[in-house]
Motif scaffolding. Structure first.
Motif, PDB file in Angstrom:
ATOM      1  N   VAL A 126       0.792  -1.258  -0.049  1.00  0.00           N
ATOM      2  CA  VAL A 126      -0.067   0.162   0.505  1.00  0.00           C
ATOM      3  C   VAL A 126       0.953   1.428   0.140  1.00  0.00           C
ATOM      4  O   VAL A 126       0.760   2.024  -0.483  1.00  0.00           O
ATOM      5  N   GLN A 127       1.723   1.561   0.779  1.00  0.00           N
ATOM      6  CA  GLN A 127       3.079   2.769   0.845  1.00  0.00           C
ATOM      7  C   GLN A 127       3.879   2.518  -0.429  1.00  0.00           C
ATOM      8  O   GLN A 127       3.734   4.108  -1.267  1.00  0.00           O
ATOM      9  N   THR A 128       3.778   1.438  -1.038  1.00  0.00           N
ATOM     10  CA  THR A 128       4.517   1.874  -2.800  1.00  0.00           C
ATOM     11  C   THR A 128       3.235   2.170  -3.750  1.00  0.00           C
ATOM     12  O   THR A 128       3.689   3.280  -4.581  1.00  0.00           O
ATOM     13  N   HIS A 129       2.167   1.431  -3.146  1.00  0.00           N
ATOM     14  CA  HIS A 129       1.213   2.485  -4.810  1.00  0.00           C
ATOM     15  C   HIS A 129       0.048   2.928  -3.823  1.00  0.00           C
ATOM     16  O   HIS A 129      -0.685   3.862  -4.845  1.00  0.00           O
ATOM     17  N   GLY A 130       0.225   2.569  -2.846  1.00  0.00           N
ATOM     18  CA  GLY A 130      -1.094   4.093  -2.899  1.00  0.00           C
ATOM     19  C   GLY A 130      -0.877   5.679  -2.824  1.00  0.00           C
ATOM     20  O   GLY A 130      -1.738   6.309  -3.374  1.00  0.00           O
ATOM     21  N   SER A 131       0.190   6.155  -3.483  1.00  0.00           N
ATOM     22  CA  SER A 131       0.745   7.978  -3.087  1.00  0.00           C
ATOM     23  C   SER A 131       0.636   8.054  -4.715  1.00  0.00           C
ATOM     24  O   SER A 131       0.585   8.985  -5.100  1.00  0.00           O
ATOM     25  N   SER A 132       1.021   6.345  -5.946  1.00  0.00           N
ATOM     26  CA  SER A 132       0.658   7.022  -7.016  1.00  0.00           C
ATOM     27  C   SER A 132      -0.898   7.027  -7.186  1.00  0.00           C
ATOM     28  O   SER A 132      -1.609   7.376  -7.878  1.00  0.00           O
ATOM     29  N   ALA A 133      -2.189   5.987  -6.308  1.00  0.00           N
ATOM     30  CA  ALA A 133      -2.738   5.723  -6.671  1.00  0.00           C
ATOM     31  C   ALA A 133      -4.199   6.645  -5.811  1.00  0.00           C
ATOM     32  O   ALA A 133      -4.374   7.370  -7.156  1.00  0.00           O
ATOM     33  N   LEU A 134      -3.517   7.908  -5.034  1.00  0.00           N
ATOM     34  CA  LEU A 134      -3.868   9.210  -5.184  1.00  0.00           C
ATOM     35  C   LEU A 134      -3.326  10.294  -5.886  1.00  0.00           C
ATOM     36  O   LEU A 134      -3.956  11.336  -6.015  1.00  0.00           O
ATOM     37  N   GLY A 135      -2.295  10.491  -6.329  1.00  0.00           N
ATOM     38  CA  GLY A 135      -2.011  11.388  -7.010  1.00  0.00           C
ATOM     39  C   GLY A 135      -2.773  11.165  -8.144  1.00  0.00           C
ATOM     40  O   GLY A 135      -2.887  12.248  -8.899  1.00  0.00           O
ATOM     41  N   VAL A 136      -2.756  10.116  -9.348  1.00  0.00           N
ATOM     42  CA  VAL A 136      -3.680   9.539 -10.875  1.00  0.00           C
ATOM     43  C   VAL A 136      -5.322   9.949  -9.789  1.00  0.00           C
ATOM     44  O   VAL A 136      -5.918  11.048 -11.018  1.00  0.00           O
ATOM     45  N   ALA A 137      -5.630  10.032  -8.835  1.00  0.00           N
ATOM     46  CA  ALA A 137      -7.243  10.139  -8.276  1.00  0.00           C
ATOM     47  C   ALA A 137      -7.132  12.390  -8.526  1.00  0.00           C
ATOM     48  O   ALA A 137      -8.191  12.111  -8.631  1.00  0.00           O
TER      49      ALA A 137
END
Length: 191
Positions: A126-137
């Motif tokens: 989640v730490q690895t991919h969570g920030s990129s998911a929030l950025g895309v959102a």
């Protein structure tokens, strides 16, 4: 008409209405909101007409007051919503961390009970991919807000909705008389 004919007629009419709404959904919002505002404010205009004020000026006065109140409400609430949205975005990583802490032991139990590899570190994932998911959102939300279509819809809503509401309020007695005149006379008691 038989029951079958009625059923076919109303089915075709309903499907046609759904098709019409689907095709023209982006254009209908100002008209639907204008009709809703007119329906809501018509009793106030009726009361003013009892005091010998014509429907046109009464509708203009009531609509002006209504939109003034709406804009004042939006002016008061907009900064609060903006600050709360920023706070939510700042707190989102903490919320995600709490959810991960809650889910992690349960997911390990489920994976173990299914006989799968329980070595997956959910927190790292989640730490690895969570920030990129929030950025895309965030980019998606920014793109939607800045798109030309959203701006045009807002402009059409601001321009057309008050006009529709005004003319519907002004002509409300004629419209209701017209609709009542379309009702079948032999079914008047039922309706």
């Amino acid at each position: 008409m038989s029951v079958r004919s009625h059923f076919i007629f109303w089915t075709i009419l309903t499907l046609g209405l759904f098709a019409f709404v689907f095709v023209f959904k982006s254009v209908l919002l100002p008209f639907v909101l204008g009709a809703a505002v007119a329906y809501l404010l018509n009793p106030a205009v009726n009361r003013m007409s009892r005091f010998k004020i014509a429907r046109g000026p009464a509708a203009l006065l009531i609509l002006g007051s209504f939109f003034l109140l709406v804009f004042a409400f939006l002016a008061v609430i907009s900064p609060l919503v903006y600050k709360q949205s920023l706070q939510l975005l700042q707190d989102m990583p903490g919320y995600i961390e709490r959810v991960v802490l809650w889910i992690e032991p349960r997911s390990q139990q489920v994976l173990t009970s299914l006989g799968l590899d329980a070595d997956v570190d959910l927190r790292t994932l989640v730490q690895t991919h969570g920030s990129s998911a929030l950025g895309v959102a965030g980019q998606l939300a920014g793109g939607l807000a800045a798109s030309g279509q959203a701006v045009m819809n807002l402009v059409s809503l601001i321009v057309f909705m008050p006009l529709v509401a005004y003319f519907l309020i002004k002509e409300w007695p004629k419209l209701t008389a017209w609709v009542e005149g379309m009702l079948p006379r032999d079914q008047k008691q039922t309706i």
